[in-house]
Design a protein around this motif. Structure first.
Motif, PDB file in Angstrom:
ATOM      1  N   GLY A  57       0.783  -1.231   0.000  1.00  0.00           N
ATOM      2  CA  GLY A  57       0.000   0.000   0.000  1.00  0.00           C
ATOM      3  C   GLY A  57       0.814   1.278   0.000  1.00  0.00           C
ATOM      4  O   GLY A  57       0.256   2.371  -0.159  1.00  0.00           O
ATOM      5  N   ARG A  58       2.131   1.171   0.183  1.00  0.00           N
ATOM      6  CA  ARG A  58       2.961   2.375   0.138  1.00  0.00           C
ATOM      7  C   ARG A  58       2.912   3.001  -1.242  1.00  0.00           C
ATOM      8  O   ARG A  58       2.889   2.298  -2.254  1.00  0.00           O
ATOM      9  CB  ARG A  58       4.408   2.049   0.501  1.00  0.00           C
ATOM     10  N   ILE A  59       2.906   4.326  -1.275  1.00  0.00           N
ATOM     11  CA  ILE A  59       2.859   5.050  -2.545  1.00  0.00           C
ATOM     12  C   ILE A  59       4.189   5.758  -2.762  1.00  0.00           C
ATOM     13  O   ILE A  59       4.623   6.554  -1.928  1.00  0.00           O
ATOM     14  CB  ILE A  59       1.700   6.062  -2.557  1.00  0.00           C
ATOM     15  N   LEU A  60       4.829   5.447  -3.871  1.00  0.00           N
ATOM     16  CA  LEU A  60       6.107   6.057  -4.228  1.00  0.00           C
ATOM     17  C   LEU A  60       5.867   7.058  -5.353  1.00  0.00           C
ATOM     18  O   LEU A  60       5.087   6.787  -6.275  1.00  0.00           O
ATOM     19  CB  LEU A  60       7.107   4.999  -4.689  1.00  0.00           C
ATOM     20  N   THR A  61       6.518   8.211  -5.274  1.00  0.00           N
ATOM     21  CA  THR A  61       6.374   9.234  -6.302  1.00  0.00           C
ATOM     22  C   THR A  61       7.751   9.749  -6.727  1.00  0.00           C
ATOM     23  O   THR A  61       8.757   9.421  -6.097  1.00  0.00           O
ATOM     24  CB  THR A  61       5.526  10.417  -5.785  1.00  0.00           C
ATOM     25  N   GLU A  62       7.764  10.548  -7.779  1.00  0.00           N
ATOM     26  CA  GLU A  62       8.948  11.149  -8.394  1.00  0.00           C
ATOM     27  C   GLU A  62       9.715  10.102  -9.213  1.00  0.00           C
ATOM     28  O   GLU A  62      10.167   9.084  -8.697  1.00  0.00           O
ATOM     29  CB  GLU A  62       9.875  11.801  -7.363  1.00  0.00           C
ATOM     30  N   ALA A  63       9.859  10.396 -10.494  1.00  0.00           N
ATOM     31  CA  ALA A  63      10.460   9.438 -11.425  1.00  0.00           C
ATOM     32  C   ALA A  63      11.855   8.998 -10.990  1.00  0.00           C
ATOM     33  O   ALA A  63      12.168   7.799 -10.986  1.00  0.00           O
ATOM     34  CB  ALA A  63      10.504  10.043 -12.827  1.00  0.00           C
ATOM     35  N   GLU A  64      12.697   9.957 -10.633  1.00  0.00           N
ATOM     36  CA  GLU A  64      14.066   9.622 -10.238  1.00  0.00           C
ATOM     37  C   GLU A  64      14.082   8.664  -9.061  1.00  0.00           C
ATOM     38  O   GLU A  64      14.792   7.645  -9.069  1.00  0.00           O
ATOM     39  CB  GLU A  64      14.847  10.888  -9.895  1.00  0.00           C
ATOM     40  N   ALA A  65      13.286   8.978  -8.037  1.00  0.00           N
ATOM     41  CA  ALA A  65      13.263   8.148  -6.833  1.00  0.00           C
ATOM     42  C   ALA A  65      12.721   6.755  -7.131  1.00  0.00           C
ATOM     43  O   ALA A  65      13.231   5.754  -6.609  1.00  0.00           O
ATOM     44  CB  ALA A  65      12.422   8.829  -5.750  1.00  0.00           C
ATOM     45  N   ILE A  66      11.689   6.678  -7.962  1.00  0.00           N
ATOM     46  CA  ILE A  66      11.124   5.374  -8.307  1.00  0.00           C
ATOM     47  C   ILE A  66      12.127   4.537  -9.086  1.00  0.00           C
ATOM     48  O   ILE A  66      12.280   3.335  -8.839  1.00  0.00           O
ATOM     49  CB  ILE A  66       9.817   5.556  -9.102  1.00  0.00           C
ATOM     50  N   LEU A  67      12.831   5.153 -10.025  1.00  0.00           N
ATOM     51  CA  LEU A  67      13.828   4.417 -10.805  1.00  0.00           C
ATOM     52  C   LEU A  67      14.924   3.849  -9.900  1.00  0.00           C
ATOM     53  O   LEU A  67      15.300   2.676 -10.020  1.00  0.00           O
ATOM     54  CB  LEU A  67      14.432   5.333 -11.869  1.00  0.00           C
ATOM     55  N   LEU A  68      15.445   4.677  -9.011  1.00  0.00           N
ATOM     56  CA  LEU A  68      16.492   4.215  -8.104  1.00  0.00           C
ATOM     57  C   LEU A  68      15.959   3.140  -7.163  1.00  0.00           C
ATOM     58  O   LEU A  68      16.664   2.165  -6.845  1.00  0.00           O
ATOM     59  CB  LEU A  68      17.048   5.399  -7.307  1.00  0.00           C
ATOM     60  N   TYR A  69      14.725   3.285  -6.730  1.00  0.00           N
ATOM     61  CA  TYR A  69      14.080   2.306  -5.853  1.00  0.00           C
ATOM     62  C   TYR A  69      13.976   0.949  -6.553  1.00  0.00           C
ATOM     63  O   TYR A  69      14.314  -0.092  -5.975  1.00  0.00           O
ATOM     64  CB  TYR A  69      12.698   2.812  -5.464  1.00  0.00           C
ATOM     65  N   LEU A  70      13.519   0.962  -7.795  1.00  0.00           N
ATOM     66  CA  LEU A  70      13.363  -0.294  -8.536  1.00  0.00           C
ATOM     67  C   LEU A  70      14.708  -0.981  -8.755  1.00  0.00           C
ATOM     68  O   LEU A  70      14.809  -2.214  -8.668  1.00  0.00           O
ATOM     69  CB  LEU A  70      12.674  -0.026  -9.868  1.00  0.00           C
ATOM     70  N   ALA A  71      15.744  -0.189  -9.043  1.00  0.00           N
ATOM     71  CA  ALA A  71      17.073  -0.769  -9.235  1.00  0.00           C
ATOM     72  C   ALA A  71      17.554  -1.453  -7.958  1.00  0.00           C
ATOM     73  O   ALA A  71      18.189  -2.518  -8.012  1.00  0.00           O
ATOM     74  CB  ALA A  71      18.061   0.312  -9.670  1.00  0.00           C
ATOM     75  N   GLU A  72      17.266  -0.849  -6.811  1.00  0.00           N
ATOM     76  CA  GLU A  72      17.703  -1.439  -5.536  1.00  0.00           C
ATOM     77  C   GLU A  72      16.815  -2.598  -5.121  1.00  0.00           C
ATOM     78  O   GLU A  72      17.286  -3.570  -4.515  1.00  0.00           O
ATOM     79  CB  GLU A  72      17.716  -0.365  -4.445  1.00  0.00           C
ATOM     80  N   LYS A  73      15.532  -2.519  -5.446  1.00  0.00           N
ATOM     81  CA  LYS A  73      14.614  -3.596  -5.050  1.00  0.00           C
ATOM     82  C   LYS A  73      14.900  -4.875  -5.822  1.00  0.00           C
ATOM     83  O   LYS A  73      14.719  -5.983  -5.299  1.00  0.00           O
ATOM     84  CB  LYS A  73      13.165  -3.168  -5.280  1.00  0.00           C
ATOM     85  N   PHE A  74      15.352  -4.738  -7.053  1.00  0.00           N
ATOM     86  CA  PHE A  74      15.614  -5.898  -7.901  1.00  0.00           C
ATOM     87  C   PHE A  74      17.081  -5.907  -8.348  1.00  0.00           C
ATOM     88  O   PHE A  74      17.397  -5.724  -9.529  1.00  0.00           O
ATOM     89  CB  PHE A  74      14.687  -5.877  -9.125  1.00  0.00           C
ATOM     90  N   PRO A  75      18.000  -6.114  -7.400  1.00  0.00           N
ATOM     91  CA  PRO A  75      19.430  -6.020  -7.725  1.00  0.00           C
ATOM     92  C   PRO A  75      19.893  -7.056  -8.733  1.00  0.00           C
ATOM     93  O   PRO A  75      20.868  -6.824  -9.449  1.00  0.00           O
ATOM     94  CB  PRO A  75      20.114  -6.221  -6.366  1.00  0.00           C
ATOM     95  N   ASP A  76      19.202  -8.201  -8.804  1.00  0.00           N
ATOM     96  CA  ASP A  76      19.624  -9.247  -9.730  1.00  0.00           C
ATOM     97  C   ASP A  76      19.459  -8.838 -11.191  1.00  0.00           C
ATOM     98  O   ASP A  76      20.042  -9.477 -12.083  1.00  0.00           O
ATOM     99  CB  ASP A  76      18.835 -10.535  -9.475  1.00  0.00           C
ATOM    100  N   GLU A  77      18.675  -7.776 -11.440  1.00  0.00           N
ATOM    101  CA  GLU A  77      18.480  -7.314 -12.816  1.00  0.00           C
ATOM    102  C   GLU A  77      19.626  -6.410 -13.269  1.00  0.00           C
ATOM    103  O   GLU A  77      19.719  -6.069 -14.453  1.00  0.00           O
ATOM    104  CB  GLU A  77      17.144  -6.582 -12.938  1.00  0.00           C
ATOM    105  N   HIS A  78      20.470  -5.973 -12.324  1.00  0.00           N
ATOM    106  CA  HIS A  78      21.661  -5.165 -12.635  1.00  0.00           C
ATOM    107  C   HIS A  78      21.307  -3.898 -13.428  1.00  0.00           C
ATOM    108  O   HIS A  78      21.945  -3.578 -14.427  1.00  0.00           O
ATOM    109  CB  HIS A  78      22.696  -5.999 -13.395  1.00  0.00           C
TER     110      HIS A  78
END
Length: 206
Positions: A57-78
């Motif tokens: 249910g958490r809401i994430l905003t701002e493109a830059e922050a979301i992009l960095l978040y996704l990269a860290e959440k899924f580190p195996d995707e490099h």
């Protein structure tokens, strides 16, 4: 996860990254001019896309922050920076440039009415804005002169973000082919399967 997007807006970048990651996600389309409607303001009170709702249910905003978040959440995707100080610096430097210089340069070009009410001045505002856009593209074109990707010679979240701005640039009066290296990058990215899926889902083209 559910990504709220507007077709062709900067929210295209996290959409592409989600396609690259390949995990299930939903899409919530927000029509242009509807970001200030109560239903979407309940998601993001700032009234901007993208917005990403997590499973908890958490809401994430701002493109830059979301992009960095996704990269860290899924580190195996490099898709983020390599774990060195220098690599993280390069990632954040270019992310800051795309967010703080390139993206805002387009605002007065696309929506001069945000800055002045007299329509007679719209042309002058667009001309001034285009000079800033051109300067940004020239710098980025030089950076990409001997590169396939923005950093580390591999695909990262930066490439999804840069693709958005190159696509916008492809609609401007100056031929985008004048930026030879960026045009090469745009063509390369347009052939990426994840990019194609995102563009098809948003019903947009180059």
């Amino acid at each position: 996860m559910k990504l709220f997007y507007m077709p062709g807006a900067c929210s295209l970048a996290p959409h592409i990254v989600l396609e690259w990651i390949g995990k299930p996600f939903e899409l919530g389309r927000v029509e242009r001019g509807k970001t200030r409607e109560p239903d979407f303001l309940a998601v993001n009170p700032v009234g901007k896309v993208p917005a990403l709702i997590e499973e908890d249910g958490r809401i994430l905003t701002e493109a830059e922050a979301i992009l960095l978040y996704l990269a860290e959440k899924f580190p195996d995707e490099h898709l983020g920076a390599s774990p060195t100080l220098e690599a993280r610096y390069e990632m954040h430097k270019w992310m800051s440039y795309l967010t703080g210089d390139v993206h805002p340069a387009f605002y007065p070009y696309f929506v001069p009415q945000r800055y002045i009410t007299d329509e007679h001045h719209y042309h002058a505002i667009r001309e001034a804005a285009y000079k800033q856009i051109d300067a940004c593209f020239q710098l980025l074109d030089r950076h990409m002169s001997d590169r396939t990707y923005m950093v580390e010679d591999r695909r990262t979240i930066l490439d999804a973000y840069l693709f958005v701005f190159c696509r916008w640039g492809n609609t401007l009066p100056k031929l985008f082919t004048d930026y030879a290296n960026l045009h090469r990058f745009l063509t390369q990215m347009a052939n990426d399967a994840g990019v194609q899926r995102a563009m098809q889902a948003q019903n947009i083209s180059l």
